[in-house]
Design a protein around this motif. Structure first.
Motif, PDB file in Angstrom:
ATOM      1  N   THR A  45      25.948  31.162 -12.285  1.00  0.00           N
ATOM      2  CA  THR A  45      26.927  32.692 -12.161  1.00  0.00           C
ATOM      3  C   THR A  45      27.516  33.200 -10.542  1.00  0.00           C
ATOM      4  N   PRO A  46      28.429  33.805 -10.293  1.00  0.00           N
ATOM      5  CA  PRO A  46      28.816  34.158  -9.849  1.00  0.00           C
ATOM      6  C   PRO A  46      27.658  35.240  -9.136  1.00  0.00           C
ATOM      7  N   SER A  47      27.662  35.239  -7.167  1.00  0.00           N
ATOM      8  CA  SER A  47      27.010  36.140  -6.380  1.00  0.00           C
ATOM      9  C   SER A  47      26.915  37.566  -6.773  1.00  0.00           C
ATOM     10  N   SER A  48      28.392  38.302  -6.770  1.00  0.00           N
ATOM     11  CA  SER A  48      28.836  39.734  -6.581  1.00  0.00           C
ATOM     12  C   SER A  48      28.924  39.996  -8.095  1.00  0.00           C
ATOM     13  N   SER A  49      29.224  40.926  -8.248  1.00  0.00           N
ATOM     14  CA  SER A  49      29.144  41.925  -9.875  1.00  0.00           C
ATOM     15  C   SER A  49      31.064  42.007  -9.633  1.00  0.00           C
ATOM     16  N   ASN A  50      31.284  41.938  -8.444  1.00  0.00           N
ATOM     17  CA  ASN A  50      33.054  42.213  -8.103  1.00  0.00           C
ATOM     18  C   ASN A  50      33.486  40.927  -8.076  1.00  0.00           C
ATOM     19  N   ALA A  51      33.106  39.295  -8.126  1.00  0.00           N
ATOM     20  CA  ALA A  51      33.885  38.308  -7.809  1.00  0.00           C
ATOM     21  C   ALA A  51      34.813  38.491  -9.245  1.00  0.00           C
ATOM     22  N   GLN A  52      36.240  38.207  -8.754  1.00  0.00           N
ATOM     23  CA  GLN A  52      36.760  37.192  -9.424  1.00  0.00           C
ATOM     24  C   GLN A  52      36.744  36.600 -10.783  1.00  0.00           C
ATOM     25  N   ARG A  53      36.508  35.280  -9.997  1.00  0.00           N
ATOM     26  CA  ARG A  53      36.019  33.980 -10.194  1.00  0.00           C
ATOM     27  C   ARG A  53      34.576  33.822 -10.061  1.00  0.00           C
ATOM     28  N   THR A  54      34.348  32.394 -10.541  1.00  0.00           N
ATOM     29  CA  THR A  54      33.401  32.092 -10.539  1.00  0.00           C
ATOM     30  C   THR A  54      32.986  31.070  -9.332  1.00  0.00           C
ATOM     31  N   ILE A  55      34.300  30.121  -9.830  1.00  0.00           N
ATOM     32  CA  ILE A  55      34.776  28.847  -8.691  1.00  0.00           C
ATOM     33  C   ILE A  55      36.333  28.512  -8.348  1.00  0.00           C
ATOM     34  N   TYR A  56      36.618  28.810  -7.312  1.00  0.00           N
ATOM     35  CA  TYR A  56      38.196  28.595  -6.917  1.00  0.00           C
ATOM     36  C   TYR A  56      38.411  27.511  -6.560  1.00  0.00           C
ATOM     37  N   LEU A  57      38.681  27.177  -7.082  1.00  0.00           N
ATOM     38  CA  LEU A  57      39.490  25.849  -6.227  1.00  0.00           C
ATOM     39  C   LEU A  57      41.281  25.688  -5.481  1.00  0.00           C
ATOM     40  N   ILE A  58      41.227  25.446  -4.185  1.00  0.00           N
ATOM     41  CA  ILE A  58      41.849  25.573  -3.890  1.00  0.00           C
ATOM     42  C   ILE A  58      42.888  23.983  -3.057  1.00  0.00           C
ATOM     43  N   ARG A  59      41.830  23.340  -2.709  1.00  0.00           N
ATOM     44  CA  ARG A  59      42.500  21.522  -1.652  1.00  0.00           C
ATOM     45  C   ARG A  59      40.963  21.031  -3.036  1.00  0.00           C
ATOM     46  N   GLY A  60      41.285  19.874  -2.400  1.00  0.00           N
ATOM     47  CA  GLY A  60      40.459  18.950  -2.981  1.00  0.00           C
ATOM     48  C   GLY A  60      39.672  18.751  -4.559  1.00  0.00           C
ATOM     49  N   HIS A  61      39.593  17.659  -4.435  1.00  0.00           N
ATOM     50  CA  HIS A  61      38.681  16.470  -5.691  1.00  0.00           C
ATOM     51  C   HIS A  61      37.317  17.346  -6.477  1.00  0.00           C
ATOM     52  N   MET A  62      37.245  18.028  -7.227  1.00  0.00           N
ATOM     53  CA  MET A  62      35.731  18.306  -7.357  1.00  0.00           C
ATOM     54  C   MET A  62      35.569  18.597  -8.844  1.00  0.00           C
ATOM     55  N   THR A  63      34.407  17.548  -8.802  1.00  0.00           N
ATOM     56  CA  THR A  63      33.878  16.991 -10.465  1.00  0.00           C
ATOM     57  C   THR A  63      32.795  18.332 -10.588  1.00  0.00           C
ATOM     58  N   LEU A  64      32.516  18.124 -11.828  1.00  0.00           N
ATOM     59  CA  LEU A  64      31.108  19.242 -12.439  1.00  0.00           C
ATOM     60  C   LEU A  64      30.300  18.676 -13.370  1.00  0.00           C
ATOM     61  N   GLN A  65      29.323  17.894 -13.325  1.00  0.00           N
ATOM     62  CA  GLN A  65      28.542  17.877 -14.298  1.00  0.00           C
ATOM     63  C   GLN A  65      27.237  18.783 -15.032  1.00  0.00           C
ATOM     64  N   ASN A  66      26.942  18.601 -16.449  1.00  0.00           N
ATOM     65  CA  ASN A  66      25.989  19.550 -16.237  1.00  0.00           C
ATOM     66  C   ASN A  66      24.685  20.455 -16.314  1.00  0.00           C
ATOM     67  N   ILE A  67      26.073  21.506 -16.304  1.00  0.00           N
ATOM     68  CA  ILE A  67      25.975  22.761 -15.473  1.00  0.00           C
ATOM     69  C   ILE A  67      26.354  24.327 -16.497  1.00  0.00           C
ATOM     70  N   ASP A  68      26.522  25.428 -17.221  1.00  0.00           N
ATOM     71  CA  ASP A  68      26.375  26.308 -18.123  1.00  0.00           C
ATOM     72  C   ASP A  68      27.834  27.108 -16.798  1.00  0.00           C
ATOM     73  N   PHE A  69      28.163  27.969 -18.020  1.00  0.00           N
ATOM     74  CA  PHE A  69      29.282  28.814 -16.905  1.00  0.00           C
ATOM     75  C   PHE A  69      29.164  29.644 -17.948  1.00  0.00           C
ATOM     76  N   PRO A  70      28.688  31.124 -18.025  1.00  0.00           N
ATOM     77  CA  PRO A  70      28.810  32.289 -18.366  1.00  0.00           C
ATOM     78  C   PRO A  70      29.723  33.258 -18.417  1.00  0.00           C
ATOM     79  N   PHE A  71      30.378  34.086 -18.961  1.00  0.00           N
ATOM     80  CA  PHE A  71      31.066  35.587 -18.580  1.00  0.00           C
ATOM     81  C   PHE A  71      29.072  36.535 -18.716  1.00  0.00           C
ATOM     82  N   ILE A  72      29.163  36.907 -17.877  1.00  0.00           N
ATOM     83  CA  ILE A  72      27.482  37.734 -17.849  1.00  0.00           C
ATOM     84  C   ILE A  72      27.864  40.024 -17.557  1.00  0.00           C
TER      85      ILE A  72
END
Length: 478
Positions: A103-130
């Motif tokens: 989850t995001p660390s701030s209630s004001n966060a626009q996104r949980t993850i923002y990828l601008i550069r690089g190559h990211m792999t995510l495995q076995n993770i849940d992403f909710p809106f709360i």
């Protein structure tokens, strides 16, 4: 305001995510390599091999080619942004049939993850809106994952065994999106789930990419009241050589303003890449024009729309052109002499429980309609025992009680009203020696098996309605 309550509500979040049958065994996840920089990350544990955040772990590995991170916490909180040109993999920790919730660390966060550069792999993770605070506010405010390199980079994203969850269909509609792909290289979404969201946006959007692949994933209970499409909307990629693959997915109870499930809208007439929409199941989905998928294109090096299964889909518009399962517009007639054969070939191996459930259109010079009509992807699937004759027309040999009523018509086709139907063209023009399975009964059929059957409802399409319906999807993009 920091969401201190996030750790406390991990039990509640666990109820949001159903038991996960799609968790990958640890042996299937990435293997550590000798030259990889690896860290564990935890907000609550300490140790020589543990960092407090993903950002800290990546910073500690700046001199290495690859970074591999394991999240130790059941619920992990960080608003993460990456602008470093690195390759990194982040995997969650599985406990029984549950996995790490990010989850995001701030209630004001626009996104949980923002990828601008690089190559990211995510495995076995849940992403909710709360929802948190009083009055309640949604976090993140707009997107769970946003990939966009802007004018300076083309990041890549891979998601494996990740799950994305909204707030349910009974909440108010928010302007939220689960995944947004902007300027990027490659996006791969494999064996993920997307569910329980009522939004003014689409679940996944993509534009300006080199390739996008969405496969073996499940989209369930999705509703959009502000976007063109409910689940997926894909527009043009980078240059004129990009690839789109949507294969092996299941869409259940999805709805959008105009397109229930998937929209692929490409205005280029010179794309050299491929579009593959194969092996998907679309069931109980609805949209103004179609509950299934919509494709508008000029050309692809390869295009495949085969082996899809359509069950119980429908359209919601009362007027204009509409079709339960598919809506296809080809922006030119290059290389096409027989439109029905062309589109039927694209749909090889696909089945539907509805007659004439796909609408096709080919435009000629100046955008004028060159030809259009309807066809059935393949012989309809058997009706479900609980379906009424209105929901699934009775056919010869139908065992449902409702079809034993002599007053209920057996479905046949009127070729004067639907001349492009399979039963009216090709080898069925002379159906004298054909079985009913090979060529369905038509009005005036002389075969013994077709005597006594009557026609059921047909579609009448006028040119003015076609034009009205086709213009709207393009306008809605701007």
């Amino acid at each position: 305001m920091q969401i201190i309550l996030l750790l406390v509500v991990s039990v509640a979040l666990g109820k949001v995510f159903a038991p996960l049958a799609n968790i990958a065994p640890l042996s299937k996840l990435f293997e550590l390599t000798n030259d990889a920089c690896s860290w564990k990350v935890s907000r609550s544990q300490e140790g020589e091999d543990i960092k407090n955040s993903v950002s800290d772990a990546i910073l500690a590995c700046m001199g290495e080619e690859e970074t591999q991170i394991t999240l130790l916490d059941t619920t992990y909180s960080e608003t993460f942004e990456n602008s470093r040109d690195k390759s990194f993999t982040i995997k969650g920790t599985t406990t029984g049939d549950m996995q790490t919730i990010w989850t995001p660390s701030s209630s004001n966060a626009q996104r949980t993850i923002y990828l601008i550069r690089g190559h990211m792999t995510l495995q076995n993770i849940d992403f909710p809106f709360i929802l948190s605070g009083e009055p309640q506010t949604i976090a993140p405010k707009t997107k769970l994952i946003n990939v966009d390199g802007g004018s300076s980079s083309k990041p890549s994203l891979t998601l494996i065994h990740c799950n994305f969850n909204g707030l349910g269909l009974d909440t108010e509609s928010y302007s939220i999106e689960m995944i947004s792909i902007g300027k990027s290289s490659t996006t791969i979404i494999d064996n993920c789930t997307f569910s329980d969201i009522f939004s003014k946006s689409v679940v996944i959007s993509a534009s300006s990419y080199d390739s996008i692949s969405i496969k073996n994933s499940r989209f369930t209970d999705i509703k959009s009241d502000g976007s063109l499409s409910g689940a997926i909307l894909i527009q043009a990629g980078n240059d004129d050589n990009y690839d789109i693959e949507i294969t092996g997915n299941t869409f259940t109870n999805c709805s959008g303003n105009q397109l229930g499930t998937v929209g692929v809208i490409i205005f280029s007439d010179e794309d050299e890449g491929f579009l593959k929409f194969n092996g998907n199941t679309i069931q109980q989905c609805s949209g103004g024009y179609t509950g299934g998928f919509y494709v508008q294109y000029g050309s692809f090096g390869t295009i495949e729309l085969n082996s899809n299964t359509f069950i119980g889909n429908d359209f919601t518009d009362e007027d204009g052109v509409k079709a339960a399962d598919g809506f296809i517009i080809k922006r030119n007639n290059v290389g096409i002499t027989d439109a029905v054969s062309y589109f039927k070939g694209l749909f090889a191996g696909s089945t539907s429980d509805k007659i004439n459930s796909v609408y096709y259109q080919i435009n000629g010079s100046g955008g004028a309609i060159d030809s259009s009509g309807y066809f059935t992807p393949d012989l309809p699937l058997p009706c479900l025992p609980t379906q009424t004759a209105a929901e699934c027309a009775c056919i010869d040999g139908d065992t449902r009680d409702v079809c034993k009523d002599p007053d209920v018509p057996i479905s046949i086709i009127d070729c004067t009203k639907t001349p492009d139907n399979d039963a009216c063209i090709g080898e069925c023009k002379d159906n004298t020696k054909k079985t009913e399975a090979e060529c369905a009964c038509i009005v005036g059929d002389k075969r013994e098996i077709c005597k006594g059957k009557s026609a059921v409802g047909s579609l009448r399409v006028t040119l003015s309605l076609i034009v009205a319906a086709i213009v709207l999807p393009a306008i809605a993009l701007y």
